[in-house]
Write a protein that holds these residues in place. Structure first.
Motif, PDB file in Angstrom:
ATOM      1  N   LYS A  22      47.614  44.816  41.473  1.00 22.90           N
ATOM      2  CA  LYS A  22      47.060  43.456  41.500  1.00 22.90           C
ATOM      3  C   LYS A  22      46.197  43.189  40.272  1.00 22.90           C
ATOM      4  CE  LYS A  22      46.026  39.497  43.340  1.00 22.90           C
ATOM      5  NZ  LYS A  22      46.994  38.441  43.101  1.00 22.90           N
ATOM      6  N   GLU A  25      47.655  42.080  36.817  1.00 22.44           N
ATOM      7  CA  GLU A  25      48.171  40.726  36.636  1.00 22.44           C
ATOM      8  C   GLU A  25      47.617  39.989  35.422  1.00 22.44           C
ATOM      9  OE1 GLU A  25      47.547  39.019  40.572  1.00 22.44           O
ATOM     10  OE2 GLU A  25      49.725  39.037  40.833  1.00 22.44           O
ATOM     11  N   LEU A  36      52.151  40.074  41.031  1.00 25.49           N
ATOM     12  CA  LEU A  36      52.596  40.341  42.396  1.00 25.49           C
ATOM     13  C   LEU A  36      52.897  39.061  43.168  1.00 25.49           C
ATOM     14  CD1 LEU A  36      50.190  43.183  43.551  1.00 25.49           C
ATOM     15  CD2 LEU A  36      52.637  43.359  43.135  1.00 25.49           C
ATOM     16  N   ASN A  39      47.941  38.043  47.349  1.00 18.84           N
ATOM     17  CA  ASN A  39      46.557  38.476  47.237  1.00 18.84           C
ATOM     18  C   ASN A  39      46.207  39.607  48.195  1.00 18.84           C
ATOM     19  OD1 ASN A  39      45.751  36.688  45.170  1.00 18.84           O
ATOM     20  ND2 ASN A  39      45.728  35.033  46.673  1.00 18.84           N
TER      21      ASN A  39
END
Length: 80
Positions: A22, A25, A36, A39
């Protein structure tokens, strides 16, 4: 980038593995790539992602046929 975890592989810290993917990103966004697209960690055996992919599967530390299937499907998307 493809990151995978197993639910019983707790010493590898599946949540930390997800968060690593994550947190990659912003770097991918610099190159106009999607990350991805989620969240929260996905449920077991439900891969997520765009340019960065992640899944957590049932089982212990190993590379399984399920993992290989996900990796090969991911590779097919970006094969040129």
């Amino acid at each position: 980038l493809y990151v995978a975890s197993a639910e019983k592989d707790t010493w590898a810290d599946p949540r930390g593995e997800f968060l690593s993917a994550k947190n990659a990103e912003p770097v991918y966004r610099l190159y106009n790539r999607k990350g991805l697209g989620v969240n929260e960690m996905p449920t077991l055996n439900h891969p997520v992602g765009r340019t960065i992919h992640y899944h957590i599967r049932t089982g212990e530390h190993a590379i399984t046929a399920y993992d290989w299937k996900q990796y090969l499907e991911f590779a097919k998307k970006y094969k040129k």
